[in-house]
Write a protein that holds these residues in place. Sequence first.
Motif, mmCIF file in Angstrom:
data_model
loop_
_atom_site.group_PDB
_atom_site.id
_atom_site.type_symbol
_atom_site.label_atom_id
_atom_site.label_comp_id
_atom_site.label_asym_id
_atom_site.label_seq_id
_atom_site.Cartn_x
_atom_site.Cartn_y
_atom_site.Cartn_z
ATOM 1 N N SER A 107 0.860 -1.197 0.000
ATOM 2 C CA SER A 107 0.000 0.000 0.000
ATOM 3 C C SER A 107 0.886 1.233 0.000
ATOM 4 O O SER A 107 1.997 1.218 0.552
ATOM 5 C CB SER A 107 -0.857 -0.002 1.273
ATOM 6 O OG SER A 107 -1.415 1.281 1.484
ATOM 7 N N ARG A 162 6.541 9.841 5.168
ATOM 8 C CA ARG A 162 6.770 10.001 6.620
ATOM 9 C C ARG A 162 7.965 10.915 6.883
ATOM 10 O O ARG A 162 7.990 11.655 7.858
ATOM 11 C CB ARG A 162 7.016 8.625 7.276
ATOM 12 C CG ARG A 162 5.945 7.595 7.011
ATOM 13 C CD ARG A 162 4.592 8.054 7.472
ATOM 14 N NE ARG A 162 3.514 7.173 7.023
ATOM 15 C CZ ARG A 162 2.246 7.542 6.948
ATOM 16 N NH1 ARG A 162 1.880 8.759 7.303
ATOM 17 N NH2 ARG A 162 1.324 6.709 6.534
ATOM 18 N N HIS A 164 -6.721 12.282 -2.339
ATOM 19 C CA HIS A 164 -6.368 10.868 -2.211
ATOM 20 C C HIS A 164 -7.549 10.077 -1.640
ATOM 21 O O HIS A 164 -7.942 9.037 -2.174
ATOM 22 C CB HIS A 164 -5.123 10.820 -1.306
ATOM 23 C CG HIS A 164 -4.632 9.462 -0.978
ATOM 24 N ND1 HIS A 164 -4.326 9.093 0.298
ATOM 25 C CD2 HIS A 164 -4.370 8.376 -1.746
ATOM 26 C CE1 HIS A 164 -3.897 7.844 0.308
ATOM 27 N NE2 HIS A 164 -3.912 7.379 -0.925
ATOM 28 N N THR A 214 -6.519 -1.389 6.208
ATOM 29 C CA THR A 214 -6.919 -0.487 7.294
ATOM 30 C C THR A 214 -8.415 -0.209 7.250
ATOM 31 O O THR A 214 -9.091 -0.469 6.255
ATOM 32 C CB THR A 214 -6.238 0.890 7.154
ATOM 33 O OG1 THR A 214 -6.580 1.440 5.886
ATOM 34 C CG2 THR A 214 -4.743 0.786 7.309
ATOM 35 N N TYR A 271 -9.830 6.210 8.718
ATOM 36 C CA TYR A 271 -8.426 6.591 8.901
ATOM 37 C C TYR A 271 -7.956 7.718 7.988
ATOM 38 O O TYR A 271 -7.274 8.650 8.428
ATOM 39 C CB TYR A 271 -7.531 5.350 8.710
ATOM 40 C CG TYR A 271 -6.075 5.717 8.631
ATOM 41 C CD1 TYR A 271 -5.425 6.226 9.755
ATOM 42 C CD2 TYR A 271 -5.357 5.614 7.434
ATOM 43 C CE1 TYR A 271 -4.105 6.612 9.689
ATOM 44 C CE2 TYR A 271 -4.038 6.003 7.364
ATOM 45 C CZ TYR A 271 -3.417 6.496 8.486
ATOM 46 O OH TYR A 271 -2.119 6.898 8.420
HETATM 47 C C1 HEM Z 1 -6.429 4.586 -7.028
HETATM 48 C C2 HEM Z 1 -5.443 5.096 -6.324
HETATM 49 C C3 HEM Z 1 -5.284 4.918 -4.841
HETATM 50 C C4 HEM Z 1 -6.081 4.287 -3.927
HETATM 51 C C5 HEM Z 1 -7.404 3.588 -4.171
HETATM 52 C C6 HEM Z 1 -5.415 4.403 -2.649
HETATM 53 C C7 HEM Z 1 -5.910 3.869 -1.467
HETATM 54 C C8 HEM Z 1 -5.306 3.995 -0.242
HETATM 55 C C9 HEM Z 1 -5.822 3.464 0.973
HETATM 56 C C10 HEM Z 1 -7.126 2.691 1.105
HETATM 57 C C11 HEM Z 1 -4.974 3.787 1.970
HETATM 58 C C12 HEM Z 1 -5.093 3.430 3.464
HETATM 59 C C13 HEM Z 1 -4.078 2.399 3.818
HETATM 60 C C14 HEM Z 1 -4.471 1.024 3.325
HETATM 61 O O1 HEM Z 1 -5.256 0.370 3.977
HETATM 62 O O2 HEM Z 1 -3.949 0.616 2.269
HETATM 63 C C15 HEM Z 1 -3.894 4.533 1.379
HETATM 64 C C16 HEM Z 1 -2.843 5.073 2.071
HETATM 65 C C17 HEM Z 1 -1.845 5.793 1.490
HETATM 66 N N1 HEM Z 1 -1.606 5.947 0.142
HETATM 67 FE FE1 HEM Z 1 -2.938 5.552 -1.326
HETATM 68 N N2 HEM Z 1 -4.254 5.090 -2.789
HETATM 69 C C18 HEM Z 1 -4.119 5.426 -4.129
HETATM 70 C C19 HEM Z 1 -3.087 6.088 -4.710
HETATM 71 C C20 HEM Z 1 -1.967 6.532 -4.032
HETATM 72 C C21 HEM Z 1 -0.866 7.185 -4.655
HETATM 73 C C22 HEM Z 1 -0.704 7.514 -6.138
HETATM 74 C C23 HEM Z 1 0.034 7.452 -3.685
HETATM 75 C C24 HEM Z 1 1.365 8.088 -3.891
HETATM 76 C C25 HEM Z 1 2.487 7.659 -3.331
HETATM 77 C C26 HEM Z 1 -0.524 6.987 -2.436
HETATM 78 C C27 HEM Z 1 0.080 7.111 -1.195
HETATM 79 C C28 HEM Z 1 -0.510 6.741 -0.019
HETATM 80 C C29 HEM Z 1 -0.013 7.136 1.293
HETATM 81 C C30 HEM Z 1 1.196 8.017 1.568
HETATM 82 C C31 HEM Z 1 -0.853 6.564 2.229
HETATM 83 C C32 HEM Z 1 -0.799 6.767 3.720
HETATM 84 C C33 HEM Z 1 -1.636 8.020 4.031
HETATM 85 C C34 HEM Z 1 -1.777 8.333 5.502
HETATM 86 O O3 HEM Z 1 -1.154 7.692 6.335
HETATM 87 O O4 HEM Z 1 -2.559 9.225 5.818
HETATM 88 N N3 HEM Z 1 -1.732 6.429 -2.688
HETATM 89 N N4 HEM Z 1 -4.127 4.645 0.029
#
Ligand code: HEM
Length: 339
Positions: A160, A168, A279, A300, A305
């Motif tokens: 993820s 971070r 996001h 998660t 969250y």
């Molecule tokens: C269709 C595109 C995306 C979806 C559906 C998505 C979905 C999610 C979800 C559901 C989480 C929560 C953690 C988990 O359970 O996995 C998450 C966390 C995160 N994702 Fe994405 N994500 C996408 C694109 C991206 C992209 C392009 C990045 C760039 C690096 C990114 C960076 C992150 C980061 C940094 C977190 C942690 C955020 C925090 O702690 O507040 N995500 N993402």
Amino acid sequence: MLQLLVKSTEITEIKYLMDNEQDQLAPKSLELVHKLKQKYEATGQDMNTYLEGLYHATYLSYWDYINLDTLLTLQQPKTSFPDERTFIIYHQITELFFQLIRNSLEQISETENLTAEYFTKQLNRAINYLEHLKNSFSIMFDGMDREQFLTFRTSLTPASGFQSAQYRIIEIYSTDVFFLVQKDLRGSFIIEDAPEKLMDFLYWRRGAVEMESLKKTFTLRQFEEKYLPSLLQVANEYRDKNLRQKWLKMPEAERWNPDLVAAMRRFDHLANVEWPLVHFRTATRYLDRKPQELAATGGTNWKEYMQPKNQQVTYYPELWSEVEEQSWGKNVTKEQIGI
Ligand code: HEM
């Protein structure tokens, strides 16, 4: 005959002079050679070896300089869905932008006798990068076929974006670790507490828990195992030189410079409200399947969250009024974030 001979001697002489003239190094070149000689002599090395190396070296090309061939092999989809390539490339682009942001923030942290002008200039660069990330998130929101995404994502579990270490690091560079502690736990600590004491209570370590059991997700455990020691090291290194500390250490008049204050507020809002909201709304578009949302690859309780109004992270609380803090992450319009 004699006349002819004289002439030929003259010609040889002129030619010699001309050749010699061409062999003469221009004063600028001589100066550079002299400097080079000094440079290598200072470390006991021979300049001529370097000059010979330079003579034999091939010319630099664009493709070698930016490692283009390697760059274009760094996409390794796990499935044959074409949109997975979009997903990988956009994550890679984001990580490169994160690196640009770090580059700007590091230059602020490393500057002694920081002026408001320099602080603002570098921070505006970081803001520019974040604006690009926010505005380009439509590549994720609109740029993939939902059915393709929902199928290829199953092959990516438990990976993820949550496991982005640079994300971070940017947080740690930006403020004191205390402000990254989960909001309702902050009352038990003070800002000056050592990172060792605070790191266990960071908002993201508390938030990444399994929906059912509330235990740490496997995604979080894997991430901690790989990165926690180095993140703690960064937190200690930046304890006195994170952006908030650099700002507090500035003379009063510099600190309250209106351009600087505006840039810090903008950076804070982009990093902790606008990007996270774009996001979150993208995650909702793909994963929200009424009546029940789909589990995220990181496992998660993502809907709770990920929302800025729940995370309540603010790098520079002293720059926001009480009313602004209370409405943190709320009432953000589509016009503000484009989604
Ligand atoms: C269709 C595109 C995306 C979806 C559906 C998505 C979905 C999610 C979800 C559901 C989480 C929560 C953690 C988990 O359970 O996995 C998450 C966390 C995160 N994702 Fe994405 N994500 C996408 C694109 C991206 C992209 C392009 C990045 C760039 C690096 C990114 C960076 C992150 C980061 C940094 C977190 C942690 C955020 C925090 O702690 O507040 N995500 N993402």
